[in-house]
Design a protein around this motif. Structure first.
Motif, PDB file in Angstrom:
ATOM      1  N   PRO A  74       0.996  -1.329   0.087  1.00  0.00           N
ATOM      2  CA  PRO A  74       0.087   0.082  -0.069  1.00  0.00           C
ATOM      3  C   PRO A  74       0.851   1.184  -0.034  1.00  0.00           C
ATOM      4  O   PRO A  74       1.940   1.328   0.914  1.00  0.00           O
ATOM      5  N   VAL A  75       0.366   2.304  -0.731  1.00  0.00           N
ATOM      6  CA  VAL A  75       1.277   3.669  -0.621  1.00  0.00           C
ATOM      7  C   VAL A  75       0.513   4.525   0.429  1.00  0.00           C
ATOM      8  O   VAL A  75       0.841   5.563   0.445  1.00  0.00           O
ATOM      9  N   ASN A  76      -0.661   4.172   1.077  1.00  0.00           N
ATOM     10  CA  ASN A  76      -1.377   4.996   2.058  1.00  0.00           C
ATOM     11  C   ASN A  76      -1.828   4.068   3.087  1.00  0.00           C
ATOM     12  O   ASN A  76      -1.971   2.677   2.980  1.00  0.00           O
ATOM     13  N   GLN A  77      -2.131   4.720   4.392  1.00  0.00           N
ATOM     14  CA  GLN A  77      -2.654   3.744   5.361  1.00  0.00           C
ATOM     15  C   GLN A  77      -3.824   3.198   4.925  1.00  0.00           C
ATOM     16  O   GLN A  77      -5.018   3.758   4.568  1.00  0.00           O
ATOM     17  N   PRO A  78      -4.213   1.569   4.959  1.00  0.00           N
ATOM     18  CA  PRO A  78      -5.271   1.234   4.472  1.00  0.00           C
ATOM     19  C   PRO A  78      -6.318   1.484   5.569  1.00  0.00           C
ATOM     20  O   PRO A  78      -6.291   1.561   6.622  1.00  0.00           O
ATOM     21  N   SER A  79      -7.623   1.493   4.890  1.00  0.00           N
ATOM     22  CA  SER A  79      -8.921   1.814   5.508  1.00  0.00           C
ATOM     23  C   SER A  79      -9.513   0.412   6.054  1.00  0.00           C
ATOM     24  O   SER A  79      -9.991  -0.050   5.085  1.00  0.00           O
ATOM     25  N   VAL A  80      -9.812   0.048   7.265  1.00  0.00           N
ATOM     26  CA  VAL A  80     -10.388  -1.141   7.484  1.00  0.00           C
ATOM     27  C   VAL A  80     -11.889  -0.945   7.714  1.00  0.00           C
ATOM     28  O   VAL A  80     -12.387  -0.164   8.732  1.00  0.00           O
ATOM     29  N   GLU A  81     -12.554  -1.961   7.389  1.00  0.00           N
ATOM     30  CA  GLU A  81     -14.124  -1.896   7.602  1.00  0.00           C
ATOM     31  C   GLU A  81     -14.394  -3.496   7.981  1.00  0.00           C
ATOM     32  O   GLU A  81     -14.212  -4.314   7.232  1.00  0.00           O
ATOM     33  N   ALA A  82     -14.642  -3.366   9.511  1.00  0.00           N
ATOM     34  CA  ALA A  82     -15.177  -4.989   9.912  1.00  0.00           C
ATOM     35  C   ALA A  82     -16.460  -5.329   9.728  1.00  0.00           C
ATOM     36  O   ALA A  82     -17.542  -4.499   9.216  1.00  0.00           O
ATOM     37  N   GLY A  83     -16.639  -6.836   9.557  1.00  0.00           N
ATOM     38  CA  GLY A  83     -17.758  -7.479   9.309  1.00  0.00           C
ATOM     39  C   GLY A  83     -18.820  -7.120  10.535  1.00  0.00           C
ATOM     40  O   GLY A  83     -18.881  -6.156  11.294  1.00  0.00           O
ATOM     41  N   GLU A  84     -19.137  -8.371  10.922  1.00  0.00           N
ATOM     42  CA  GLU A  84     -19.839  -8.469  12.061  1.00  0.00           C
ATOM     43  C   GLU A  84     -19.144  -8.466  13.415  1.00  0.00           C
ATOM     44  O   GLU A  84     -17.841  -8.769  13.356  1.00  0.00           O
ATOM     45  N   ALA A  85     -19.746  -8.161  14.606  1.00  0.00           N
ATOM     46  CA  ALA A  85     -18.710  -8.196  15.730  1.00  0.00           C
ATOM     47  C   ALA A  85     -18.098  -9.387  16.015  1.00  0.00           C
ATOM     48  O   ALA A  85     -18.675 -10.363  15.843  1.00  0.00           O
ATOM     49  N   ILE A  86     -17.100  -9.018  16.788  1.00  0.00           N
ATOM     50  CA  ILE A  86     -16.332 -10.402  17.415  1.00  0.00           C
ATOM     51  C   ILE A  86     -17.261 -11.244  18.017  1.00  0.00           C
ATOM     52  O   ILE A  86     -17.964 -11.095  19.049  1.00  0.00           O
ATOM     53  N   ASP A  87     -17.425 -12.745  17.468  1.00  0.00           N
ATOM     54  CA  ASP A  87     -17.989 -13.614  18.225  1.00  0.00           C
ATOM     55  C   ASP A  87     -16.983 -14.789  18.392  1.00  0.00           C
ATOM     56  O   ASP A  87     -16.650 -15.365  17.087  1.00  0.00           O
ATOM     57  N   PRO A  88     -16.685 -15.229  19.392  1.00  0.00           N
ATOM     58  CA  PRO A  88     -15.711 -16.457  19.466  1.00  0.00           C
ATOM     59  C   PRO A  88     -16.255 -17.772  18.838  1.00  0.00           C
ATOM     60  O   PRO A  88     -15.547 -18.780  18.385  1.00  0.00           O
ATOM     61  N   LYS A  89     -17.436 -18.015  18.417  1.00  0.00           N
ATOM     62  CA  LYS A  89     -18.119 -19.105  17.915  1.00  0.00           C
ATOM     63  C   LYS A  89     -17.999 -18.900  16.231  1.00  0.00           C
ATOM     64  O   LYS A  89     -18.564 -19.831  15.650  1.00  0.00           O
ATOM     65  N   LYS A  90     -17.536 -17.632  15.791  1.00  0.00           N
ATOM     66  CA  LYS A  90     -17.980 -17.316  14.235  1.00  0.00           C
ATOM     67  C   LYS A  90     -16.504 -17.056  13.644  1.00  0.00           C
ATOM     68  O   LYS A  90     -15.845 -16.331  14.304  1.00  0.00           O
ATOM     69  N   ALA A  91     -16.609 -17.035  12.589  1.00  0.00           N
ATOM     70  CA  ALA A  91     -15.398 -16.478  11.915  1.00  0.00           C
ATOM     71  C   ALA A  91     -15.476 -14.831  11.842  1.00  0.00           C
ATOM     72  O   ALA A  91     -16.622 -14.398  11.569  1.00  0.00           O
TER      73      ALA A  91
END
Length: 440
Positions: A74-91
């Motif tokens: 990357p030539v700039n700071q990546p912008s990150v967009e998360a999916g669903e909230a963290i759940d220890p039982k899910k990916a």
């Protein structure tokens, strides 16, 4: 570019378990001894914070690895967009958006038709520099016999300022010295003083512009009532060995040689700059390609800061229209420079250009000669990675430019239709003025 990343549920669970284990060791929960609070209690109290921390930890740990595996930089700071909230039982999944350098395979750079200005120093340029030295070292003396003021004279004035018939208390001055015709005062003041004798009074009227910094002056007529308190003319010294000794040289011949040396460097620098500017233009013309907006923005900011600093040094102000035109020109120039930089990087990669230890040492020696710094101190100073990288980049760029020049058809002389060269030449010539060695 957008990159989708998914982390398996077992990896997510391991990160969540680790987070709660660390939290449990240091969390102070009322009713429980340190480190003994149950996980369900911690989850109720700190659940959202833990989920957010785990998501950040996963992104920080996995994104660099994914980028490396896919050979993406990357030539700039990546912008990150998360999916669903963290759940220890899910990916857990997220998307990273960032810009990358364009994949440039072939660059057209051979056979460029370039013009290289002559770097020879004419005697007239040396004479001009010596005359400027004389004028800078001129003595101020009262004209004999006494006469009226003229352009080039230095006058000391007392004055008051009235706006709309009311005297401005902080608008006057006593014992103010200025050189007539040098742009140090309003044109109306210069015109009013020229032709007046020492001790005489003069009046100058000036209508202040609508964009004047003082709101109470905008668009109004100001009247300056001026008295010439002193009048001096510049009497330059004779151009001889005595003058040379006064400013630190043994003889006039030595002074003239010093002027020639500095002008020669300035002329050579300008010649190389003009050649490099043509290469940048030609590369852009022959190799159209998209460039990362973030790199253009970085370059634009650097160039804009340089223009602002230069304007402040000379006290220059821009109208709204001038500022808009300048901003547009800087934007276009920034894009050209970024594109040329990417193209030259592709040329360097294809031709395996490298910067050796010998190149760095030579660069240090040249830098020491230009700055007057001790080369040993520079070596220590440039151990710092950021500075070392800048020096390496400059050396590599010079190598690439030399390589392109070797593949080009170069004609001696000024390039056709050159508008911006005059100011560049003037600035280079200004830098070439000999430093006076006189002390005290």
């Amino acid at each position: 570019m957008e990159l989708s990343v998914e982390i398996p549920a077992d990896s997510v669970k391991a990160q969540v378990d680790k987070a709660y284990l660390n939290l449990g060791k240091k969390a102070h929960v009322k009713g429980f001894r340190p480190g003994k609070a149950p996980r369900d209690v911690l989850s109720r109290l700190y659940g959202p914070q833990v989920a957010n921390d785990v998501a950040n930890a996963i992104v920080n740990d996995t994104l660099p690895k994914v980028l490396s595996e896919k050979n993406l930089t990357p030539v700039n700071q990546p912008s990150v967009e998360a999916g669903e909230a963290i759940d220890p039982k899910k990916a857990f999944s997220y998307k990273a958006r960032f810009e990358v350098q364009p994949d440039i395979e072939d660059v057209k750079y051979e056979g460029l038709e370039l013009y290289k200005p002559k770097a020879e120093v004419p005697d007239t340029s040396i004479d001009e520099q010596l005359e400027q030295l004389r004028q800078r070292n001129a003595a101020l003396k009262a004209p004999e016999p006494a006469r009226a003021a003229k352009a080039g004279d230095v006058v000391t004035i007392d004055f008051t300022l009235s706006v709309d018939g009311n005297e401005v208390k902080d608008g006057g001055g006593q014992g103010v010295q200025l050189e007539l015709g040098a742009g140090q005062a309003l044109p109306e003041i210069d015109a009013a003083l020229i032709g007046k004798n020492n001790g005489e009074k003069a009046t100058a009227e000036h209508t202040f512009p609508a964009e004047h910094p003082r709101e109470d002056f905008r668009g109004k007529k100001g009247v300056f009532d001026i008295t010439i308190a002193d009048l001096k003319e510049r009497v330059p010294p004779a151009l001889d060995d005595e003058f040379a000794k006064d400013i630190g040289f043994d003889t006039l011949i030595a002074l003239r040689a010093d002027v020639h040396t500095k002008l020669e460097k300035a002329f050579k620098d300008r010649s190389e700059t003009v050649l490099a500017e043509q290469i940048v233009a030609k590369l852009n013309e022959l190799n159209p390609c998209d460039v990362p907006p973030s790199l253009v923005e970085q370059q634009r900011r650097i160039m804009e800061q340089e223009v602002v600093m230069q304007a402040r040094r000379v006290g220059q102000r821009f109208t709204k229209e001038q500022a808009e035109a300048l901003s547009s020109a800087i934007q276009a120039d920034a894009e050209r420079k970024v594109r040329a930089g990417l193209l030259m990087a592709a040329i360097a990669k294809k031709n395996t250009f490298k910067v050796t230890d010998e190149d760095l040492e030579k660069g240090m020696q040249e830098l020491a000669a230009e700055t007057g710094k001790n080369v040993a101190k520079l070596r220590v100073e440039y151990r710092e990675k950021a500075k070392r990288d800048i020096l390496i980049g400059m050396i590599l760029e010079d190598k690439i430019l030399d390589f392109i020049e070797s593949k080009s058809k170069i004609t001696e002389g000024e390039p056709p239709k050159v508008e911006a060269e005059a100011s560049a030449a003037a600035s280079k010539t200004e830098e070439a003025k000999p430093e006076e060695k006189k002390e005290g």
